[in-house]
Scaffold this motif. Structure first.
Motif, PDB file in Angstrom:
ATOM      1  N   PRO A 156      -9.039  -7.949  34.501  1.00 55.17           N
ATOM      2  CA  PRO A 156      -7.907  -7.079  34.169  1.00 55.17           C
ATOM      3  C   PRO A 156      -6.727  -7.297  35.127  1.00 55.17           C
ATOM      4  O   PRO A 156      -5.580  -7.265  34.690  1.00 55.17           O
ATOM      5  N   ALA A 157      -7.014  -7.560  36.402  1.00 57.03           N
ATOM      6  CA  ALA A 157      -5.927  -7.708  37.373  1.00 57.03           C
ATOM      7  C   ALA A 157      -5.061  -8.906  37.032  1.00 57.03           C
ATOM      8  O   ALA A 157      -3.872  -8.925  37.311  1.00 57.03           O
ATOM      9  N   ASP A 158      -5.668  -9.905  36.437  1.00 53.94           N
ATOM     10  CA  ASP A 158      -4.921 -11.102  36.105  1.00 53.94           C
ATOM     11  C   ASP A 158      -4.022 -10.890  34.895  1.00 53.94           C
ATOM     12  O   ASP A 158      -2.978 -11.523  34.764  1.00 53.94           O
ATOM     13  N   ILE A 159      -4.470  -9.985  34.042  1.00 56.42           N
ATOM     14  CA  ILE A 159      -3.687  -9.752  32.829  1.00 56.42           C
ATOM     15  C   ILE A 159      -2.371  -9.051  33.162  1.00 56.42           C
ATOM     16  O   ILE A 159      -1.312  -9.416  32.684  1.00 56.42           O
ATOM     17  N   ALA A 160      -2.450  -8.063  34.057  1.00 54.53           N
ATOM     18  CA  ALA A 160      -1.231  -7.313  34.383  1.00 54.53           C
ATOM     19  C   ALA A 160      -0.918  -7.402  35.876  1.00 54.53           C
ATOM     20  O   ALA A 160      -1.055  -6.429  36.588  1.00 54.53           O
ATOM     21  N   PRO A 161      -0.510  -8.575  36.359  1.00 56.96           N
ATOM     22  CA  PRO A 161      -0.276  -8.725  37.794  1.00 56.96           C
ATOM     23  C   PRO A 161       0.979  -7.976  38.244  1.00 56.96           C
ATOM     24  O   PRO A 161       1.154  -7.684  39.413  1.00 56.96           O
ATOM     25  N   ARG A 162       1.872  -7.645  37.345  1.00 57.84           N
ATOM     26  CA  ARG A 162       3.138  -7.033  37.726  1.00 57.84           C
ATOM     27  C   ARG A 162       3.009  -5.550  37.996  1.00 57.84           C
ATOM     28  O   ARG A 162       3.863  -4.970  38.655  1.00 57.84           O
ATOM     29  N   VAL A 163       1.947  -4.930  37.533  1.00 57.02           N
ATOM     30  CA  VAL A 163       1.808  -3.488  37.747  1.00 57.02           C
ATOM     31  C   VAL A 163       1.414  -3.236  39.200  1.00 57.02           C
ATOM     32  O   VAL A 163       0.361  -3.672  39.634  1.00 57.02           O
ATOM     33  N   PRO A 164       2.290  -2.563  40.007  1.00 52.43           N
ATOM     34  CA  PRO A 164       1.947  -2.338  41.416  1.00 52.43           C
ATOM     35  C   PRO A 164       0.837  -1.296  41.548  1.00 52.43           C
ATOM     36  O   PRO A 164       0.760  -0.359  40.748  1.00 52.43           O
ATOM     37  N   ARG A 165       0.023  -1.524  42.563  1.00 49.43           N
ATOM     38  CA  ARG A 165      -1.008  -0.512  42.817  1.00 49.43           C
ATOM     39  C   ARG A 165      -0.346   0.761  43.305  1.00 49.43           C
ATOM     40  O   ARG A 165       0.759   0.704  43.879  1.00 49.43           O
ATOM     41  N   PRO A 166      -0.987   1.910  43.134  1.00 52.05           N
ATOM     42  CA  PRO A 166      -0.347   3.148  43.607  1.00 52.05           C
ATOM     43  C   PRO A 166      -0.147   3.098  45.126  1.00 52.05           C
ATOM     44  O   PRO A 166      -0.905   2.447  45.843  1.00 52.05           O
ATOM     45  N   PHE A 167       0.893   3.817  45.584  1.00 51.18           N
ATOM     46  CA  PHE A 167       1.293   3.804  46.998  1.00 51.18           C
ATOM     47  C   PHE A 167       0.127   4.162  47.924  1.00 51.18           C
ATOM     48  O   PHE A 167      -0.141   3.481  48.905  1.00 51.18           O
ATOM     49  N   VAL A 168      -0.591   5.210  47.568  1.00 49.06           N
ATOM     50  CA  VAL A 168      -1.670   5.687  48.434  1.00 49.06           C
ATOM     51  C   VAL A 168      -2.743   4.608  48.618  1.00 49.06           C
ATOM     52  O   VAL A 168      -3.209   4.359  49.723  1.00 49.06           O
ATOM     53  N   ALA A 169      -3.070   3.953  47.514  1.00 48.10           N
ATOM     54  CA  ALA A 169      -4.102   2.922  47.582  1.00 48.10           C
ATOM     55  C   ALA A 169      -3.660   1.794  48.495  1.00 48.10           C
ATOM     56  O   ALA A 169      -4.430   1.309  49.333  1.00 48.10           O
ATOM     57  N   ARG A 170      -2.389   1.389  48.330  1.00 44.94           N
ATOM     58  CA  ARG A 170      -1.888   0.309  49.187  1.00 44.94           C
ATOM     59  C   ARG A 170      -1.877   0.747  50.649  1.00 44.94           C
ATOM     60  O   ARG A 170      -2.227   0.006  51.545  1.00 44.94           O
ATOM     61  N   ALA A 171      -1.442   1.986  50.854  1.00 43.35           N
ATOM     62  CA  ALA A 171      -1.356   2.497  52.222  1.00 43.35           C
ATOM     63  C   ALA A 171      -2.725   2.493  52.884  1.00 43.35           C
ATOM     64  O   ALA A 171      -2.873   2.094  54.036  1.00 43.35           O
ATOM     65  N   LEU A 172      -3.742   2.902  52.131  1.00 45.43           N
ATOM     66  CA  LEU A 172      -5.081   2.990  52.713  1.00 45.43           C
ATOM     67  C   LEU A 172      -5.646   1.616  53.030  1.00 45.43           C
ATOM     68  O   LEU A 172      -6.564   1.487  53.825  1.00 45.43           O
ATOM     69  N   ALA A 173      -5.082   0.585  52.404  1.00 44.42           N
ATOM     70  CA  ALA A 173      -5.564  -0.765  52.655  1.00 44.42           C
ATOM     71  C   ALA A 173      -4.739  -1.464  53.728  1.00 44.42           C
ATOM     72  O   ALA A 173      -4.977  -2.626  54.034  1.00 44.42           O
ATOM     73  N   HIS A 174      -3.746  -0.768  54.274  1.00 38.83           N
ATOM     74  CA  HIS A 174      -2.840  -1.407  55.226  1.00 38.83           C
ATOM     75  C   HIS A 174      -3.253  -1.056  56.661  1.00 38.83           C
ATOM     76  O   HIS A 174      -3.088   0.087  57.087  1.00 38.83           O
ATOM     77  N   PRO A 175      -3.802  -2.009  57.399  1.00 41.55           N
ATOM     78  CA  PRO A 175      -4.381  -1.656  58.704  1.00 41.55           C
ATOM     79  C   PRO A 175      -3.378  -1.092  59.709  1.00 41.55           C
ATOM     80  O   PRO A 175      -3.659  -0.081  60.355  1.00 41.55           O
ATOM     81  N   SER A 176      -2.184  -1.706  59.846  1.00 42.81           N
ATOM     82  CA  SER A 176      -1.278  -1.206  60.893  1.00 42.81           C
ATOM     83  C   SER A 176      -0.727   0.164  60.515  1.00 42.81           C
ATOM     84  O   SER A 176      -0.530   1.012  61.384  1.00 42.81           O
ATOM     85  N   PHE A 177      -0.530   0.394  59.213  1.00 34.62           N
ATOM     86  CA  PHE A 177      -0.086   1.723  58.809  1.00 34.62           C
ATOM     87  C   PHE A 177      -1.154   2.766  59.147  1.00 34.62           C
ATOM     88  O   PHE A 177      -0.860   3.828  59.696  1.00 34.62           O
ATOM     89  N   LEU A 178      -2.396   2.404  58.859  1.00 29.17           N
ATOM     90  CA  LEU A 178      -3.499   3.337  59.121  1.00 29.17           C
ATOM     91  C   LEU A 178      -3.627   3.646  60.605  1.00 29.17           C
ATOM     92  O   LEU A 178      -3.673   4.810  61.020  1.00 29.17           O
ATOM     93  N   LEU A 179      -3.650   2.590  61.398  1.00 28.84           N
ATOM     94  CA  LEU A 179      -3.833   2.767  62.844  1.00 28.84           C
ATOM     95  C   LEU A 179      -2.662   3.549  63.441  1.00 28.84           C
ATOM     96  O   LEU A 179      -2.842   4.530  64.173  1.00 28.84           O
TER      97      LEU A 179
END
Lengths: 289, 498
Positions: free
Chosen positions: A4-27
């Motif tokens: 599914p991710a390949d079909i719609a690569p342009r749809v950005p993940r939600p902000f919270v999800a991206r934030a939680l995956a961002h190490p320097s933001f988290l730390l």
């Protein structure tokens, strides 16, 4: 491969999800939260009365009663660090507030009007930018005497041209964009366009810059207090703790290490947070990922 | 790249060897010294300013008096070779040294003495210690090498008083410019004064007496205790006659490169109260503060235990001392009750002005905490030295301040018409006048005791401790004073090596 991710690569993940995956933001966020929580907690509770002098218990090493030990006047170091966080945060927040409150409108005005007025505003900002916060603080001290307000205003004045330049630089290209022209054609005035179209489009940039200035403000407050231009005793301040610890380096190095670490960690945390926010908020950077 | 590193290394090695050789070659004792001082003098004329920092640079080095005080506090001849005192104690005849020249080449003679003394006691005099000259009735030039001084009454300490920094002899030709271009008769002349940094003295080749062993002496102004520590450790200064950070003393004691000498000063460190301003016009408030302050905590906290407690304006090592430290025992409850009785509301705000020395800055912080416990909010106001001198000392614009009075036996300041603590008490004035006019030793001591007791009873100030003289210097340096019977840095006997 029909993921599914390949079909719609342009749809950005939600902000919270991206934030939680961002190490320097988290730390960075975690560190900033801890410092803020410590500062808030100190209003209702500190292990000992913050800044209470008790000569009989001076220079005690860390123990269960005094986790970080006591200083040369018998003050509980942990309580001082907690209350010092309030000083650092308060000075830094107000200074950024002054910078945003004065600098952003000035930059927006210069970008909207350009011409002689715009030039005059930006050159005046260059002039202010030539004075480091320390020099401004010394000038203010001679007029008003040293104190927390002095430090806030000095660092705040230093912040004004930073935000003015940022706002000016970000607003100029926006003014040539189609949606602004459309708004103009619709008969909207400069002030309204700035409010409705320009400002919202640069909010991300401002938030990131404010975070960075916050960390610089904490550093500047520590520096001013270190040289005696910032908050005055008995109000605790990390910078002054560092200063007072200097002659005690041989007797009790922890008195310098603890506030020093507090300053480094807080500044590092806010910088990481700013870095992370920039990555997360800037659509161009996000797409490159 | 490796080639370049090798070359740099070999160069460094050569330089090191050359440096080592130079070190061996210059085994002859050094001829210069650098002293660290805490405060910069506002100017360099000791006959025109109260700051002890002036005398600490120029006394005995640049300027000399008729007599001089030595390292033990004894009176020694200086520009007066000898003297005779008439049997009634009212006439002093000074026989002056011949062949003495001022730094500008003019001759020193009896007319300079008459000029100096008349100038100091004139109505428009700016001398900070006019009291020293008050007993003088007339100064008469007998011949160029003899001066007769007639006194209004016998004055026991007259010879001692003439040895103070404020009584040094100046010449009519140069007196007006002494603030910036001091012209005296001493073994050193002023070479340069880099404001805010250092004062350099150079040896006076035409000195009348034994020439100084040093060619050059530098007073380096170092206000910050951390910088003082670093400067000593790095060898940038050779000595700190009054070292500001007592917490480092043990570290220096353990280091064989340094000599640590803890001696006495005459520095009566006080929490001064503005007696002319509410609420300190009320004796109950002054007594309450005396009880609120815990002297021992101040000494332990600010001075790391160095400094003897005092209970009045008098140094324990001086003759006639009475121990009045028990007069107002530390008792916050009693203090609070007294304040309440005097109508001072809890939470009253006062300004505690702090001059730069660390005993004041640190002591002030501790005192403010102690005052808070009895309901007085003392706002700490740090001030630079020049600002303190004008705001507090001259204009009396303060409530409280912490300061050390380093002049010896200065009970007269409590009898002065307008002094910064604004104490006006006719009884004390009468007592002091009687003391000044008494030359009988036994009677004097009795009056000295009465004067100390009167000041303590009236709780004019809160008396804290005697400032120690923590001297730290290079172990090779000889001849600095161990104690400070007067606040000076006499360099005439300072030299290097064995």
């Amino acid at each position: 491969m029909t993921h599914p991710a390949d079909i719609a690569p342009r749809v950005p993940r939600p902000f919270v999800a991206r934030a939680l995956a961002h190490p320097s933001f988290l730390l960075g966020g975690a560190i900033a939260l801890v410092v803020a929580a410590m500062a808030l907690l100190s209003f209702v509770w500190t292990p000992h009365e913050a800044g209470a002098i008790e000569i009989a218990r001076k220079l005690r090493p860390p123990s269960t009663e005094h986790w970080f030990g006591t200083d040369q006047f018998g003050r509980d170091v942990l309580s001082m660090i907690m209350r010092g966080a309030v000083t650092s945060m308060a000075v830094s927040f107000v200074a950024v507030g002054i910078g945003v409150g004065l600098g952003v409108p000035l930059g927006l005005l210069a970008a909207a009007r350009r011409g002689v007025l715009g030039e005059a505003v930006m050159r005046a900002n260059d002039f202010v930018f030539a004075f480091p916060a320390l020099i401004i603080a010394i000038m203010l001290r001679d007029v008003f005497g040293p104190g927390a307000v002095n430090a806030m205003v000095a660092i705040g004045i230093f912040n004004v041209p930073v935000f003015a330049r940022l706002a000016y630089g970000a607003a100029l290209p926006l003014w040539t964009r189609e949606f602004v022209m459309a708004a103009r054609v619709a008969g909207k005035g400069g002030a309204l366009i700035t409010l409705e179209h320009i400002l919202p489009n640069m909010l991300n940039l401002l938030i990131v810059q404010a975070t960075v200035q916050l960390s610089l403000g904490i550093l500047a407050e520590a520096a001013l207090s270190y040289v005696g231009l910032g908050v005055q005793p008995p109000q605790p301040s990390w910078g002054r703790m560092l200063n007072e610890a200097q002659t005690l380096m041989a007797l009790a190095p922890r008195l310098a290490l603890i506030p020093g670490t507090a300053i480094v960690l807080t500044v590092l945390g806010l910088n990481l947070l700013g870095d992370g926010l920039r990555d997360l908020l800037d659509p161009r950077l996000a797409r490159e990922r | 790249m490796a080639h370049r590193i090798a070359r740099v290394l070999s160069l460094a090695l050569v330089a090191g060897i050359a440096g080592f050789a130079a070190g061996v070659a210059s085994a002859a004792p050094r001829k210069d010294v650098t002293l660290g001082v805490r405060l910069e003098p506002p100017h360099l004329d000791p006959t025109a300013g109260a700051a002890a920092a002036i005398g600490e640079v120029v006394y005995a080095n640049v300027f000399e008096g008729l007599t001089r005080i030595d390292r033990n506090g004894a009176v020694k001849p200086a520009l007066a070779e000898r003297w005779e005192v008439s049997p009634d104690g009212r006439t002093y005849t000074f026989f002056l040294r011949k062949g003495v020249k001022f730094h500008d080449g003019t001759d020193f003679d009896a007319s300079d003495v008459k000029f100096t003394l008349d100038r100091a006691r004139a109505a428009d005099s700016v001398n900070p210690q006019k009291g020293l000259f008050a007993p003088i009735e007339a100064v008469e030039v007998v011949d160029p090498a003899t001066v007769k001084v007639a006194l209004k009454q016998p004055t026991g300490r007259f010879l001692f008083d003439m040895g103070w920094a404020a009584a040094v002899i100046v010449a009519p030709e140069s007196a007006a410019d002494n603030r910036t271009k001091p012209v005296g008769t001493g073994p050193f002349t002023l070479a340069t004064w880099a404001k805010g940094d250092r004062i350099e003295l150079a040896r006076n080749p035409n000195y009348w007496g034994r020439p100084a062993a040093l060619d050059k002496a530098t007073f380096k102004i170092i206000g910050d205790p951390t910088a003082a520590f670093a400067a000593l450790m790095a060898g940038d200064v050779d000595a700190f006659p009054i070292y500001p950070a007592p917490e480092n003393v043990d570290q220096f004691k353990a280091d064989p490169r340094f000599k640590v000498v803890v001696g006495n000063t005459e520095g009566k460190t006080i929490l001064a109260m503005n007696n002319g301003r509410a609420p300190f016009t009320d004796i109950r408030v002054r007594r309450a503060l005396s009880q609120a302050v815990d002297r021992k905590a101040v000494i332990d906290g600010a001075m790391y235990g160095y400094g003897a407690p005092i209970g009045s304006h008098f140094a324990p090592q001086d003759k006639g001392y009475v121990d009045l430290t028990g007069r107002y025992p530390h008792d916050p409850k009693a203090a609070q009750a007294l304040l309440k009785e005097a109508g001072v509301a809890a939470g009253t705000r006062l300004r505690l002005v702090l001059p730069p020395p660390d005993y004041a800055r640190r002591g002030g912080e501790i005192i403010a905490a102690q005052l808070r416990k009895v309901g007085i909010e003392a706002e700490l106001v740090p001030m630079e030295w020049a600002q303190w001198l004008s705001e507090v000392f001259k204009n009396r614009n303060y409530d409280l301040t912490v300061i050390s009075h380093v002049e010896p036996l200065d009970l007269d300041i409590y009898a002065r018409e307008s002094y910064y603590f604004d104490y006006k008490n006719p009884e004390y004035k009468a007592l002091y006048d009687e003391l000044a006019a008494t030359s009988d030793e036994g009677k004097r001591i009795e009056l000295l005791k009465k004067a100390q007791e009167k000041i303590a009873d009236d709780a004019v100030n809160v008396f804290l401790f005697l400032l120690p003289k923590i001297g730290i210097w290079n172990a090779e340096l000889k001849g600095l004073w161990e104690n400070a019977p007067i606040p000076v840095n006499d360099l005439t006997e300072v030299r290097w090596g064995e």
